[in-house]
Design an enzyme around this catalytic site. Structure first.
Site, PDB file in Angstrom:
ATOM      1  CD  GLU A  58      -2.670   1.419   2.252  1.00 20.77           C
ATOM      2  OE1 GLU A  58      -3.436   2.126   2.365  1.00 20.77           O
ATOM      3  OE2 GLU A  58      -2.158   1.294   3.524  1.00 20.77           O
ATOM      4  CD1 TRP A  80      -6.403   1.327  -0.213  1.00 20.90           C
ATOM      5  CD2 TRP A  80      -7.819   2.269  -0.210  1.00 20.90           C
ATOM      6  NE1 TRP A  80      -5.566   1.835   0.521  1.00 20.90           N
ATOM      7  CE2 TRP A  80      -6.359   3.305   0.369  1.00 20.90           C
ATOM      8  CE3 TRP A  80      -8.713   3.281  -0.166  1.00 20.90           C
ATOM      9  CZ2 TRP A  80      -6.824   4.266   1.152  1.00 20.90           C
ATOM     10  CZ3 TRP A  80      -8.628   4.450  -0.161  1.00 20.90           C
ATOM     11  CH2 TRP A  80      -8.113   5.021   1.044  1.00 20.90           C
ATOM     12  CE1 TYR A 144      -4.178   9.175   3.351  1.00 19.66           C
ATOM     13  CE2 TYR A 144      -5.620   7.734   2.178  1.00 19.66           C
ATOM     14  CZ  TYR A 144      -5.416   8.713   3.095  1.00 19.66           C
ATOM     15  OH  TYR A 144      -6.397   8.333   5.016  1.00 19.66           O
ATOM     16  CB  CYS A 195      -7.850   8.390   7.528  1.00 24.02           C
ATOM     17  SG  CYS A 195      -9.694   7.909   7.544  1.00 24.02           S
ATOM     18  NE  ARG A 215     -11.084  12.584   7.531  1.00 22.53           N
ATOM     19  CZ  ARG A 215     -11.931  11.696   6.922  1.00 22.53           C
ATOM     20  NH1 ARG A 215     -12.211  12.066   8.129  1.00 22.53           N
ATOM     21  NH2 ARG A 215     -11.791  10.353   6.124  1.00 22.53           N
ATOM     22  CG  ASP A 218     -10.303   0.664  12.484  1.00 17.84           C
ATOM     23  OD1 ASP A 218     -10.896   0.850  13.652  1.00 17.84           O
ATOM     24  OD2 ASP A 218     -11.331   0.354  10.962  1.00 17.84           O
TER      25      ASP A 218
END
Length: 313
Positions: A58, A80, A144, A195, A215, A218
């Site tokens: 990733e 994803w 991203y 995130c 921000r 999880d």
């Protein structure tokens, strides 16, 4: 990794019950910070097995500026998949079984879970075999990789990663070693707004440190990946800039445990952390932008068994 377990316990003890976008519900707290000394080992969670290969592929996907999950599917990385699949099943072209709230339904209905798996498998196969279909439904928008490597401006694009590397090399004392993925002009076009939104590098005593502002966090599923991913990023940027590694400082905004992860978190809190592994990067003769997943590994990783939990989409 006691810092992570302390975060879990803190949120269980002090968090507030809140609703959320996914409809799952969370125990949430606002504002939390962890610090990891990367000289003391690579911070890959040991209280449950964490898939380092997925973290690596990733991050390299981000660094190459890619935004299409076709690459990840080919790497056998499902991180994803759900967000791309959601784009497909919500489209006018999709005519299969009703996939509304597929993430939650698959955890509660075994029969639906079988249908969901069939539809997901068919989607992934089509993404790999049909480039036009992949371009339309497997691209996540300006997420991203797009923001890191080709932030759009009126005069072209900005490669934030290359710029920050140049800045670290040529002006190490600068306080502007910043990369942001939060682009207000494009956030609504992203399959998932970032995130981990902004990070800043810092150079002192020949060591490279980084602070991330996340921000939304999880805690059970995402945060262990985020910790390892940014620790790996620091190692890679440090190699590119011929520096040692320093600290990773992880600052969380909305730090939450999903209501259907509480028992898994409690199970993990009963486990004793083990010795951290060591990172190995085969970078000889390469730039970090040329690295492949096989070039990066960890040694001495002996975690407790995996703990399964559903992802909230």
């Amino acid at each position: 990794m006691k810092q992570y377990l302390e975060l879990c316990q803190y949120v269980l003890d002090n968090g507030t019950q809140k609703g959320d976008r996914t409809g799952t519900g969370t125990i949430s707290t606002f504002g939390y910070q962890m610090r990891f000394d990367l000289q003391k080992g690579f911070p890959l969670l040991t209280t449950k097995k964490t898939a380092f290969r997925l973290i690596t592929s990733e991050l390299l996907w981000f660094l190459k500026g890619d935004t299409n999950v076709r690459t990840l599917i080919q790497e056998r990385n499902p991180i994803w998949d759900e967000w791309a699949f959601e784009q497909w099943v919500n489209s006018e072209e999709y005519t299969g079984p009703d996939m509304t709230d597929f993430g939650l339904r698959a955890t509660k209905d075994d029969e639906f879970a079988k249908v969901y798996k069939q539809e997901m498998d068919a989607f992934k196969q089509r993404v790999v075999e049909d480039q036009a279909f992949a371009n339309k439904y497997a691209d996540l928008g300006p997420v991203y990789g797009k923001q890191w490597r080709s932030w759009a401006t009126e005069n072209g694009t900005i490669d934030q990663i290359k710029n920050v590397i140049d800045s670290i090399k040529n002006n190490p004392n600068s306080r502007r070693h910043i990369v942001t993925a939060w682009n207000p002009a494009e956030v609504d076009d992203m399959a998932l707004p970032p995130c981990h939104a902004l990070f800043q590098f810092y150079v002192a005593d020949g060591k490279l440190s980084c602070q991330l502002y996340q921000r939304s966090a999880d805690i059970f599923l995402g945060v262990p990946f985020n910790i390892a991913s940014y620790a790996l990023l620091i190692h890679l940027i440090a190699l590119e800039c011929e520096l040692e590694v320093g600290e990773f400082i992880h600052t969380l905004g909305d730090a939450h445990i999903y209501s259907n992860h509480v028992e898994q978190v409690k199970e993990q809190l009963q486990r004793e952390p083990k010795t951290l592994p060591t990172l190995r990067v085969n970078i000889e003769g390469k730039s970090i932008f040329d690295l492949e997943t096989k070039d990066i590994s960890v040694e001495g990783y002996d975690p407790h068994p995996r703990i399964k939990a559903p992802i909230a989409v």
